[in-house]
Design a protein around this motif. Structure first.
Motif, mmCIF file in Angstrom:
data_model
loop_
_atom_site.group_PDB
_atom_site.id
_atom_site.type_symbol
_atom_site.label_atom_id
_atom_site.label_comp_id
_atom_site.label_asym_id
_atom_site.label_seq_id
_atom_site.Cartn_x
_atom_site.Cartn_y
_atom_site.Cartn_z
ATOM 1 N N UNK A 29 0.716 -1.177 0.051
ATOM 2 C CA UNK A 29 -0.093 -0.043 0.267
ATOM 3 C C UNK A 29 0.998 1.174 -0.134
ATOM 4 N N UNK A 30 0.431 2.576 -0.480
ATOM 5 C CA UNK A 30 0.798 3.438 -0.547
ATOM 6 C C UNK A 30 0.820 3.995 1.116
ATOM 7 N N UNK A 31 1.829 4.643 1.422
ATOM 8 C CA UNK A 31 1.801 5.009 2.803
ATOM 9 C C UNK A 31 2.841 6.154 3.091
ATOM 10 N N UNK A 32 2.887 6.854 4.352
ATOM 11 C CA UNK A 32 4.008 7.520 4.670
ATOM 12 C C UNK A 32 4.881 7.071 5.708
ATOM 13 N N UNK A 33 4.669 5.897 6.012
ATOM 14 C CA UNK A 33 5.695 5.213 6.609
ATOM 15 C C UNK A 33 5.025 3.941 7.102
ATOM 16 N N UNK A 34 5.749 3.010 6.827
ATOM 17 C CA UNK A 34 5.292 1.244 6.898
ATOM 18 C C UNK A 34 5.281 0.959 8.442
#
Length: 786
Positions: A230-235
């Motif tokens: 998924x796209x994210x700002x931090x896994x």
């Protein structure tokens, strides 16, 4: 100096801290070789599509899925009843109301079960062999929804008798926030020689990232393991939130993120769709892929801003600020997003002070539910709203007090000698040169030459306005961050950290830090951020803090590499570890020319170098830094606009921004970040705005009706730096990712009103569209004639 040392020195000159190095990822991206989430396709994968509510508010009386299930290719149709084993999406913020009670919120189920609360509320999820089959079947799902009255304005939703979204939350008020002493602030305003009172609406903004949200859910039944691409700002942060929803141990959840096409806060947390596709994968034993289209994004992505505030600023006879009071409403939308209540409360509180000495401050905000899409973090997340509030009031006060607007700002600046400076917002500015920054901005913006440019514009039949705005941002709360350094078999080195690049250029900036610390050639450094299994900590990217978090982690991890390397080099060079020095990538016996380079040492270790007991066997480091203090980036923007009086068409024609970001790791990247933020700011002032009609339907549901800024709307933007390095982190850096918006929003707004001043226009609500400006001019002309 040997060839190796010379090569390292040249590399540091070109790629060291402070150099304008181009982004490492650009050659891949511009050639179309990036790997975004929708580019990923897994064996045996199937596809999901969401069934969303077209009603803004209503009771679900029935969901008939039989016809959809019988359609070709359809494998399953999920409803809320299928997902009861999972926890709802929650808001974890510890903010409390003025009476000490916590935020009133209901965990959000992935699919609506009792009521729908906004247009776009997901009700069912169809899974089929192809996307087309899933879309066709979604249209065959029959919904029986009993309509209820809807309310979209936070101010209206908080009134007695307004439609309730939740029966047990009176007046739809989730949080009744207060900061400061109302009695003292009220007394100070009462005793002020002059008070500016400004009703100010920060309209709702569509995030509109270039890449729509997309995800693939995988469940491994043999190992009871979940994987989400998924796209994210931090896994790491996404994993921690998602594991709680799935009720799974941390080691059973993995998040993978590749390239990300923009986020601005919107992709930071889990969404209902992720729960649906992960459950579907568990049921079907196949990967399930979902990619939204733009229409779905408009009704389901978190949106931004939506503050309805009244700002009051009191001044004494000399124009010194005595107190600031902000009261009003923050629209949360239909559910409480994880960051939603933070924006119009704590964040705006910390950022409304700006550069000015302010004895007293009160912020009182009611965070309110409404029948609209959820509101959460959007670039700046309360910071630009705070800057806009104080900067608009300063301009208005200057006119009412008869004091030059530049002079009024100078009279109220916090001086460098007063640092550290404790503000009534509960923050302490550690450093800064606000007067010097202001002078430089006025100089590079050629404010002295504005009168001549204004006359030239008038000859061309146009109005010209000059806007100035100062800002101080409070970066987001800091967390632990990983700084891993891995020396690879192919001779490269990988940095592992938990922030995540979705357009900022981390790969270059962090490589510059590592190259400066360890002398490793820039082009041999890689970056790993998007695999939660590789991380032991990670705060993610958000709130303009990546340079401080990951930068500090890389510096500290490098120190550990040097410490271990000295012990290993001592063995190789047959010396005492205490006699080993390290400089520019080379370990040397002090006072001799005997040395070994760090990359040579790594190669020897890979080749099976035998070491005595007690000596480290690797240069690899897996380090976690403790949270570092936040920073206070600041700046002054000077902008000029031209307005055609016959049409109201407004163009930004001149822009200068001077900023203090402390130590600038890469001026090229910083310039790009600032320019991008400025364009988003001018977009909000002149063009953008989400609109709902009285029935709760989204009017601006596509780019046909929602005006995004385009290339021709953006001027040439000159960015200068006047750094005052902070001592709160080893690099001396301050955040820059959202600062452009914090300066751009108030600067452009002030410029437009300055241009309209000759008509007696003191304020316009945003967006200040051409039609709105033309109507204001015509109304002012008519009033003058009358």
């Amino acid at each position: 100096m040997d060839d190796r040392t010379t090569e390292t020195a040249l590399s540091l000159t070109k790629f060291g801290i402070g150099q304008p190095v181009t982004r490492k990822e650009d050659p891949t991206l511009v050639q179309g070789k990036g790997r975004y989430n929708d580019d990923i396709n897994l064996p045996k994968q199937v596809y999901a599509w969401m069934v969303r509510s077209s009603e803004p508010h209503g009771i679900i009386r029935g969901i008939d899925t039989e016809a959809a299930k019988a359609m070709p290719g359809v494998l399953a149709v999920l409803t809320g009843e299928d997902l009861t084993a999972y926890n709802g999406l929650k808001c974890y913020l510890p903010i409390k109301s003025r009476d000490g009670s916590p935020i009133r919120h209901v965990p959000r189920p992935a699919l609506a079960t009792d009521k729908v609360r906004f247009v776009g509320d997901p009700i069912a999820c169809v899974i089929a062999e192809t996307v087309a089959q899933a879309k066709d079947a979604a249209e065959a799902v029959s919904l029986d929804i009993e309509p209820l009255p809807a309310v979209t304005s936070a101010r209206e939703a908080a009134k007695p008798g307004a439609p309730l979204l939740y029966d047990d939350i009176p007046n739809n008020i989730a949080l009744d926030f207060q900061h400061g002493d109302p009695a003292k602030v009220g007394e100070a305003l009462k005793n002020s020689a002059h008070v500016v009172r400004l009703p100010l609406v920060n309209q709702r903004i569509m995030v509109a990232a270039m890449e729509p949200r997309s995800a693939i859910g995988e469940y491994d039944g043999k190992n009871d393991h979940w994987t989400l691409h998924s796209s994210s700002q931090g896994v790491f942060g996404m994993k921690n939130l998602l594991k709680d929803i799935l009720k799974a141990p941390a080691e059973k959840v993995r998040i993978l993120t590749g390239n990300v096409g923009g986020s601005f806060g919107m992709k930071a947390t889990p969404y209902p769709e992720y729960v649906c596709i992960l459950h579907a994968s568990k049921v079907l034993g196949r990967p399930v892929k979902w990619t939204d289209d733009r229409s779905g994004s408009f009704v389901s992505d978190h949106q931004g801003r939506d503050f309805d505030m009244t700002v009051e600023v009191g001044f004494d006879k000399e124009g010194h600020i005595q107190a600031i009071r902000m009261t009003g409403y923050g629209n949360l939308g239909a559910w409480c997003a994880n960051f939603g209540p933070l924006l119009p409360t704590l964040n705006v509180t910390k950022n409304i002070i700006g550069m000015y000495k302010t004895p007293l401050l009160e912020v009182s905000t009611q965070c309110v539910y409404s029948n609209t899409t959820i509101v959460s973090a959007y670039r700046g997340a309360g910071r630009p709203e705070g800057a806009l509030s104080i900067e608009r009031c300063i301009d208005i006060a200057a006119g009412e007090l008869g004091i030059d607007r530049f002079e009024l700002r100078r009279r109220n600046f916090i001086k460098p000698k007063e640092m550290p400076f404790a503000t009534p917002a509960g923050t302490t500015y550690d450093c800064g040169d606000f007067p010097g920054l202001f002078k430089q901005a006025l100089d590079v913006g050629d404010v002295k030459g504005f009168a001549a440019r204004k006359r030239a514009s008038k000859k061309a039949g146009k109005l010209r306005g000059l806007g100035v705005a100062c800002y101080v941002e409070t970066t987001a709360a800091m967390t632990q961050e990983m700084g891993g350094i891995r020396f690879n078999a192919d001779g490269t080195v990988t940095i592992i950290t938990g922030t995540l690049d979705y357009g900022q250029g981390h790969a270059s900036a962090f490589a510059q830090v590592l190259s400066a610390k360890l002398g490793i050639p820039f082009d041999q450094i890689n970056l790993l951020q998007g695999d939660s299994d590789q991380l032991i900590a990670g705060g993610g990217s958000g709130g303009s803090r990546s340079a401080m978090l990951s930068g500090t982690a890389v510096v500290q991890a490098s120190d550990k590499v040097i410490e271990n390397g000295k012990q290993i080099a001592a063995h190789v060079l047959e010396a005492s570890a205490g006699d080993i020095e390290f400089k520019a990538g080379t370990f040397t016996i002090a006072g001799t020319d005997r040395s070994v380079g760090i990359m040579d040492l790594a190669a020897q270790l890979r080749g099976g170098l035998k070491l005595p007991d007690g000596v480290p066997t690797t240069l690899d480091i897996s380090h976690v830094t403790e949270a570092v203090p936040g920073t206070y980036p600041n700046g002054v923007h000077v902008v000029e606009v031209e307005i055609e009086t016959d049409t109201g068409l407004t163009r930004v024609v001149k822009y200068n921004a001077v900023n203090d970001f402390g130590t600038v790791l890469n001026p090229l990247l910083v310039e790009g970040q600032v320019q991008g933020g400025i364009v988003q700011g001018l977009g909000q002032v002149l063009l953008e705005g989400v609109v709902y009609d009285d029935a709760g339907q989204l009017v601006t549901g596509s780019f046909m009706d929602y005006a995004m800024p385009r290339a021709h709307d953006a001027p040439m933007i000159a960015v200068d730096n006047r750094p005052v390095p902070t001592k709160t982190n080893p690099l001396g850096s301050k955040g820059c990712g959202e600062a452009g918006t914090s300066g751009g929003l108030p600067a452009v707004a002030n410029a437009v009103i300055d241009a309209l001043a000759e008509f007696g226009i003191k304020h316009l609500d945003m967006p200040m569209t051409s039609s709105k400006i033309w109507e204001a001019i015509e109304k002012a002309k008519s009033a003058k004639v009358a």
